[in-house]
Design a protein around this motif. Sequence first.
Motif, PDB file in Angstrom:
ATOM      1  N   ASP A 162      28.968  19.455  11.020  1.00  0.00           N
ATOM      2  CA  ASP A 162      27.375  19.678  10.432  1.00  0.00           C
ATOM      3  C   ASP A 162      26.896  18.347   9.850  1.00  0.00           C
ATOM      4  O   ASP A 162      27.472  18.073   8.667  1.00  0.00           O
ATOM      5  CB  ASP A 162      27.380  20.938   9.604  1.00  0.00           C
ATOM      6  CG  ASP A 162      26.110  21.174   9.146  1.00  0.00           C
ATOM      7  OD1 ASP A 162      25.182  20.681   9.678  1.00  0.00           O
ATOM      8  OD2 ASP A 162      25.630  22.242   8.537  1.00  0.00           O
ATOM      9  N   VAL A 216      26.157  18.375   6.020  1.00  0.00           N
ATOM     10  CA  VAL A 216      27.091  18.815   4.991  1.00  0.00           C
ATOM     11  C   VAL A 216      27.315  17.138   4.304  1.00  0.00           C
ATOM     12  O   VAL A 216      27.549  16.562   4.974  1.00  0.00           O
ATOM     13  CB  VAL A 216      28.540  19.015   5.569  1.00  0.00           C
ATOM     14  CG1 VAL A 216      29.589  19.113   4.476  1.00  0.00           C
ATOM     15  CG2 VAL A 216      28.415  20.420   6.099  1.00  0.00           C
ATOM     16  N   GLU A 235      35.012  35.810   4.405  1.00  0.00           N
ATOM     17  CA  GLU A 235      34.670  34.388   3.933  1.00  0.00           C
ATOM     18  C   GLU A 235      35.835  33.901   3.231  1.00  0.00           C
ATOM     19  O   GLU A 235      36.608  34.830   2.515  1.00  0.00           O
ATOM     20  CB  GLU A 235      33.648  34.114   2.858  1.00  0.00           C
ATOM     21  CG  GLU A 235      31.983  34.393   3.748  1.00  0.00           C
ATOM     22  CD  GLU A 235      31.643  33.401   4.510  1.00  0.00           C
ATOM     23  OE1 GLU A 235      32.078  32.071   4.322  1.00  0.00           O
ATOM     24  OE2 GLU A 235      31.123  33.632   5.670  1.00  0.00           O
ATOM     25  N   TYR A 294      43.150  28.654  -2.990  1.00  0.00           N
ATOM     26  CA  TYR A 294      42.119  28.632  -2.227  1.00  0.00           C
ATOM     27  C   TYR A 294      42.593  29.379  -0.701  1.00  0.00           C
ATOM     28  O   TYR A 294      43.468  28.866  -0.164  1.00  0.00           O
ATOM     29  CB  TYR A 294      41.474  27.323  -1.671  1.00  0.00           C
ATOM     30  CG  TYR A 294      40.165  27.319  -0.688  1.00  0.00           C
ATOM     31  CD1 TYR A 294      38.952  27.357  -0.982  1.00  0.00           C
ATOM     32  CD2 TYR A 294      40.577  27.141   0.566  1.00  0.00           C
ATOM     33  CE1 TYR A 294      37.917  27.580  -0.168  1.00  0.00           C
ATOM     34  CE2 TYR A 294      39.459  27.017   1.517  1.00  0.00           C
ATOM     35  CZ  TYR A 294      38.109  27.468   0.993  1.00  0.00           C
ATOM     36  OH  TYR A 294      36.989  27.534   2.052  1.00  0.00           O
ATOM     37  N   GLU A 308      38.768  23.213  -6.745  1.00  0.00           N
ATOM     38  CA  GLU A 308      38.463  24.140  -5.416  1.00  0.00           C
ATOM     39  C   GLU A 308      37.858  22.815  -4.505  1.00  0.00           C
ATOM     40  O   GLU A 308      37.339  21.967  -4.975  1.00  0.00           O
ATOM     41  CB  GLU A 308      37.454  25.124  -5.909  1.00  0.00           C
ATOM     42  CG  GLU A 308      36.126  24.750  -6.233  1.00  0.00           C
ATOM     43  CD  GLU A 308      35.129  25.862  -6.521  1.00  0.00           C
ATOM     44  OE1 GLU A 308      34.383  25.892  -7.417  1.00  0.00           O
ATOM     45  OE2 GLU A 308      34.849  26.720  -5.380  1.00  0.00           O
ATOM     46  N   ASP A 349      35.550  20.815  -2.130  1.00  0.00           N
ATOM     47  CA  ASP A 349      34.299  20.658  -2.165  1.00  0.00           C
ATOM     48  C   ASP A 349      33.598  20.977  -0.767  1.00  0.00           C
ATOM     49  O   ASP A 349      34.417  21.685   0.131  1.00  0.00           O
ATOM     50  CB  ASP A 349      33.772  19.278  -2.329  1.00  0.00           C
ATOM     51  CG  ASP A 349      34.543  18.314  -1.418  1.00  0.00           C
ATOM     52  OD1 ASP A 349      34.608  18.437  -0.239  1.00  0.00           O
ATOM     53  OD2 ASP A 349      35.082  17.386  -1.719  1.00  0.00           O
ATOM     54  N   GLU A 350      32.368  21.003  -0.587  1.00  0.00           N
ATOM     55  CA  GLU A 350      31.857  21.624   0.443  1.00  0.00           C
ATOM     56  C   GLU A 350      32.213  20.864   1.863  1.00  0.00           C
ATOM     57  O   GLU A 350      32.385  21.698   2.818  1.00  0.00           O
ATOM     58  CB  GLU A 350      30.303  21.421   0.435  1.00  0.00           C
ATOM     59  CG  GLU A 350      29.466  22.199   1.479  1.00  0.00           C
ATOM     60  CD  GLU A 350      27.861  22.148   1.272  1.00  0.00           C
ATOM     61  OE1 GLU A 350      27.034  22.721   2.093  1.00  0.00           O
ATOM     62  OE2 GLU A 350      27.602  21.500   0.231  1.00  0.00           O
ATOM     63  N   ARG A 351      32.275  19.339   1.799  1.00  0.00           N
ATOM     64  CA  ARG A 351      33.045  18.820   2.934  1.00  0.00           C
ATOM     65  C   ARG A 351      34.434  19.422   3.257  1.00  0.00           C
ATOM     66  O   ARG A 351      34.358  19.634   4.625  1.00  0.00           O
ATOM     67  CB  ARG A 351      33.055  17.198   2.696  1.00  0.00           C
ATOM     68  CG  ARG A 351      33.553  16.518   3.741  1.00  0.00           C
ATOM     69  CD  ARG A 351      33.411  14.886   3.488  1.00  0.00           C
ATOM     70  NE  ARG A 351      34.265  14.109   4.440  1.00  0.00           N
ATOM     71  CZ  ARG A 351      35.431  13.600   3.716  1.00  0.00           C
ATOM     72  NH1 ARG A 351      35.823  14.277   2.646  1.00  0.00           N
ATOM     73  NH2 ARG A 351      36.280  12.941   4.653  1.00  0.00           N
ATOM     74  N   ARG A 352      35.104  19.537   2.477  1.00  0.00           N
ATOM     75  CA  ARG A 352      36.535  20.050   2.556  1.00  0.00           C
ATOM     76  C   ARG A 352      36.503  21.224   3.035  1.00  0.00           C
ATOM     77  O   ARG A 352      37.374  21.729   4.006  1.00  0.00           O
ATOM     78  CB  ARG A 352      37.461  19.688   1.362  1.00  0.00           C
ATOM     79  CG  ARG A 352      37.513  18.416   1.089  1.00  0.00           C
ATOM     80  CD  ARG A 352      38.662  18.329  -0.096  1.00  0.00           C
ATOM     81  NE  ARG A 352      39.212  17.000  -0.531  1.00  0.00           N
ATOM     82  CZ  ARG A 352      40.008  16.452  -0.046  1.00  0.00           C
ATOM     83  NH1 ARG A 352      41.028  16.838   0.830  1.00  0.00           N
ATOM     84  NH2 ARG A 352      40.488  15.381  -0.324  1.00  0.00           N
ATOM     85  N   ARG A 353      35.577  22.130   2.733  1.00  0.00           N
ATOM     86  CA  ARG A 353      35.605  23.544   3.053  1.00  0.00           C
ATOM     87  C   ARG A 353      35.023  23.565   4.425  1.00  0.00           C
ATOM     88  O   ARG A 353      35.701  24.246   5.385  1.00  0.00           O
ATOM     89  CB  ARG A 353      34.516  24.516   2.404  1.00  0.00           C
ATOM     90  CG  ARG A 353      35.028  24.816   0.924  1.00  0.00           C
ATOM     91  CD  ARG A 353      33.779  25.371   0.375  1.00  0.00           C
ATOM     92  NE  ARG A 353      34.286  25.880  -1.319  1.00  0.00           N
ATOM     93  CZ  ARG A 353      34.424  27.124  -1.751  1.00  0.00           C
ATOM     94  NH1 ARG A 353      34.232  27.950  -0.794  1.00  0.00           N
ATOM     95  NH2 ARG A 353      34.495  27.279  -3.032  1.00  0.00           N
ATOM     96  N   HIS A 354      34.125  22.755   4.871  1.00  0.00           N
ATOM     97  CA  HIS A 354      33.686  22.572   6.362  1.00  0.00           C
ATOM     98  C   HIS A 354      35.095  22.009   7.240  1.00  0.00           C
ATOM     99  O   HIS A 354      35.253  22.686   8.356  1.00  0.00           O
ATOM    100  CB  HIS A 354      32.496  21.779   6.325  1.00  0.00           C
ATOM    101  CG  HIS A 354      31.953  21.668   7.751  1.00  0.00           C
ATOM    102  ND1 HIS A 354      31.351  22.546   8.448  1.00  0.00           N
ATOM    103  CD2 HIS A 354      31.845  20.420   8.585  1.00  0.00           C
ATOM    104  CE1 HIS A 354      30.912  22.376   9.620  1.00  0.00           C
ATOM    105  NE2 HIS A 354      31.127  21.105   9.806  1.00  0.00           N
TER     106      HIS A 354
END
Length: 508
Positions: A25, A28, A186, A216, A240, A242-247
């Motif tokens: 994405d 992100v 989620e 996590y 926790e 970050d958004e990039r790692r979650r993606h």
Amino acid sequence: MASNAPVGKPTDMSSPRLPKVAGIDSTVPAPPHTVAPLPGVPLAAPPSDAALPPGVLIQDRLASWVSDLTTLHELTERLIKTDSLDGALREMLGAGAALVGARRGMAVLEPADGLGPTSTIGLGLAHADLGTIETVPRGSGSYGRLLDGLPEAEPPGAGLPDADPPEAGLPGNGPTAPRRPARVPEPIAIRDVRTEEGLDPRHREVAARLGYAASYALPLATEEAGRLGAAVWLYDEPAEPDERRRHLIGLYGRFATEHLARLLQVERARARVATVAEELLPSRLPRVPGVRLAVRHLTGPQGGGDWYDALPLPEGALGLAVGSVSGTGPSALAAMGRLRASLRAYAVMEGEDPVAVLSDLELLLRLTEPARSATALFAYAEPAQRRIVLAGAGHAPPLVVGDHRTEFVETSLSAPLGMLTCWEAPSVELSPAPGETVLLYTDGLLRRTGDATDRAFARLHAAASSVPRADRSDPGAVADHVLRTLLPGGLDPAVEGEDVVLLAARFE
């Protein structure tokens, strides 16, 4: 002459747009990471200078996305090479730790259908540590909430406003209507175990004992595969991803779940084949005075047609048999079951004449399954007299193991069953001395060594000769020693090949 004015908003039309990369994405953000990734698989760190010119920023971001794609490609390549559930879970844990920036973790395989298998794998955690984590109430642990909280599949229309009742007979209505795939929960992030609200005191106690401060948890679930389990990674400090790692971990987790689902199907198929094979064989060996029996049966991944039998006969006699049918898989197992059942019937009627037993078996095989061949060896034993009469059809000769000799029984050469229009071969009689063990085995024992036939026979003879004297009074210990010597690594369940049967009879 007036110049042509551009139509619309010139700034929006001429401004550069970020390219779309498959699987990533582009919206992100890519903040820098602080934890070392897997060796040889670096995660790209985006530029930290927010004042860079737009063109340079776009190039850096594109390079970061390409690097992320490369990272995912290499990690999925590693995962796809695993061929067992245990290996896939361990690879997934290691790759996930690099993606989320953690050092330790655990994965729980617990399919939602309840059919198993179940297992728990740790990364950087000892077996005792895993047991300690499992003492935390499931409702408080993040992975436990994922395992217990995944909704099951809902029927079409569930949760939608009421409408007119469906008419009977219309497509999509009734009990056979397709079900909506299960929703995937989620991931759950606990940034700080000490300050997180709603945690059980036992959870905080275990975290302090094991030295982790955050976690996590990722569901191992997709809409198609359903819930297979969950993975949780542990941080040494409050943190926790970050958004990039979650993606990235989300993309990898979906791929890993699909791979685990395929391995689960293979594992269940192997277990069913092994169960059928065991059910077709004797559930226990008979107790006959004057002889002690032991058997070892190792099954390959496809399930072969190797079999054995030991049945008490009239007047204190005993029938011993080993054999194999051509082919693997369910058809070979079914043929093996029919052949073994027929041999039992013939043995009860005329077991004292092994040649007659095998001749009848040959006729039955030729008439009912002309495209299949089989090998078999049947021995009629009288333990009280320590007398054995045997005949073999294309089968390897038995081996006598004792304190004073280790030698193969001299049997006549004979074609396998189903190869000749009329099978018949002379029988052989032998008299084991007190304390000697007679080993009957299938060809799989020789072929699994990987050696040529003469070399395999020599190795079998050497293995039987080297049985420790203290173990020779136990037929099970004799069989185990021979198997350990010939197949030191055991029978790899992932390697195609024949089954192995070893039947040991020790005469008192």
